[in-house]
Scaffold this active site. Structure first.
Site, mmCIF file in Angstrom:
data_model
loop_
_atom_site.group_PDB
_atom_site.id
_atom_site.type_symbol
_atom_site.label_atom_id
_atom_site.label_comp_id
_atom_site.label_asym_id
_atom_site.label_seq_id
_atom_site.Cartn_x
_atom_site.Cartn_y
_atom_site.Cartn_z
ATOM 1 N N GLU A 1 6.147 -32.708 -59.455
ATOM 2 C CA GLU A 1 7.330 -33.188 -60.169
ATOM 3 C C GLU A 1 7.856 -34.476 -59.549
ATOM 4 O O GLU A 1 8.079 -34.549 -58.334
ATOM 5 C CB GLU A 1 8.419 -32.095 -60.146
ATOM 6 N N ASP B 1 12.799 -21.723 -63.984
ATOM 7 C CA ASP B 1 14.161 -21.410 -63.525
ATOM 8 C C ASP B 1 15.133 -22.496 -63.993
ATOM 9 O O ASP B 1 16.341 -22.397 -63.768
ATOM 10 C CB ASP B 1 14.209 -21.201 -62.009
ATOM 11 N N SER B 2 14.600 -23.513 -64.706
ATOM 12 C CA SER B 2 15.478 -24.478 -65.385
ATOM 13 C C SER B 2 16.321 -23.761 -66.440
ATOM 14 O O SER B 2 17.277 -24.329 -66.961
ATOM 15 C CB SER B 2 14.661 -25.602 -66.019
ATOM 16 N N ASP C 1 8.689 -18.521 -63.197
ATOM 17 C CA ASP C 1 9.203 -19.010 -61.915
ATOM 18 C C ASP C 1 9.801 -17.884 -61.091
ATOM 19 O O ASP C 1 10.597 -17.082 -61.602
ATOM 20 C CB ASP C 1 10.318 -20.048 -62.156
ATOM 21 N N LYS D 1 5.122 -18.857 -60.498
ATOM 22 C CA LYS D 1 5.157 -20.189 -59.879
ATOM 23 C C LYS D 1 6.221 -20.168 -58.796
ATOM 24 O O LYS D 1 7.264 -19.531 -58.971
ATOM 25 C CB LYS D 1 5.472 -21.261 -60.929
#
Ligand code: KIV
Length: 272
Positions: free
Chosen positions: A190, A52-53, A91, A121
């Site tokens: 992360e 989703d970045s 995502d 994810k």
């Protein structure tokens, strides 16, 4: 002694588990479109993350929150068409799984059916337990994501390293063990201290893939636009740039503009 690496025609969640068991590190990169996915797949990456970045990298939003399920499906379907060997993880975007497990399952099913992705994810541990369990019960592989979880940025306030304090580190370890117990096939950690990430990886039998989590985990993930140097304002300590495409592509644009203005492009061989 070096261990002979098994050749995989197509990476599956089982391959990743074998890699961890054999001590082979897992490589993961993001892609959001067909062309980038072709490049990273043919370069031999094990896992492509349709992150989703994309909200930041492709659409220029400040956070990952605005991207929608329809947009994620669009990005993921383009990536799936390119991926011949890599496992494609998609995502679940913010708002598509937190409020209700049934909605979470509907969102995951849409991703699997409409994009052809191989797994999903999602961010969080015990808070999203019922959503994770329901998706897993439907036979959809789930990758967890703990530590810095960008969908909760307004709760954290900053993108700094997470779980430096003991209480947060303990909660993270407990959540990681729960994700494994519920049946997640892997976990992204992360921006957490390297020693903590290594401890988690050693306690879990599922692969732990780090970003800003040190070398003691089972694999690494980077945003491909960052690792190619296409972005230049984002400079975290964990980022290794393998190219400087921002500058190289900018120089190419300048050369093109110069050639057009000088009537040097197209030349005789570049026309019909
Ligand atoms: O969306 C994303 O790119 C991610 C990675 C940073 C792990 O979740």
């Amino acid at each position: 002694m070096s261990v002979a690496k098994k050749q995989y025609k197509r990476i599956t969640v089982k391959s990743l588990s074998e890699m961890k068991a054999n001590g082979e590190k897992i490589s993961m990169l993001t892609a959001y479109d067909y062309t980038m996915a072709k490049i990273v797949d043919s370069g031999g990456v094990d896992v492509i993350l349709v992150g989703d970045s994309a909200s930041n990298v492709m659409a220029g939003h400040e956070t990952t929150l605005p991207i929608t399920l329809d947009q994620m499906i669009y990005h993921a379907s383009s990536v799936v068409r390119a991926a011949e060997r890599s496992l494609v993880v998609v995502d679940l975007p913010f708002g598509s799984y937190q409020s209700d497990p049934k909605e979470a399952l509907r969102s995951a099913i849409r991703i699997m059916k409409e994009s052809g992705g191989h797994s999903v994810k999602l961010e969080g541990g015990r808070e999203v337990k019922e959503s994770i369990k329901r998706i897993l019960h439907a036979g959809i592989p789930v990758m967890g994501h703990l530590g810095l979880t960008p969908q909760s940025i307004y709760k954290f306030g900053t993108y700094t390293v997470r779980a430096k304090e003991e209480a947060e580190a303990e909660k993270l370890i407990e959540d990681a063990l729960l994700l494994e117990k519920w049946g997640c096939f892997a976990l992204v950690l992360e921006k957490v201290p390297a020693a903590l990430a290594e401890k988690v990886a050693s306690q879990l039998s599922i692969p732990v893939i780090g970003i800003g989590a040190g070398a003691g985990v089972d694999g690494q993930v980077l945003v491909s636009h960052d690792m190619f140097g296409m972005t230049h304002e984002f400079n975290p300590r964990f980022l290794r740039r393998y190219l400087n495409l921002y500058e190289e592509m900018g120089d190419a644009v300048s050369s093109y503009v110069k050639d057009v203005k000088a009537k040097d492009f197209p030349n005789e061989n570049e026309q019909y």
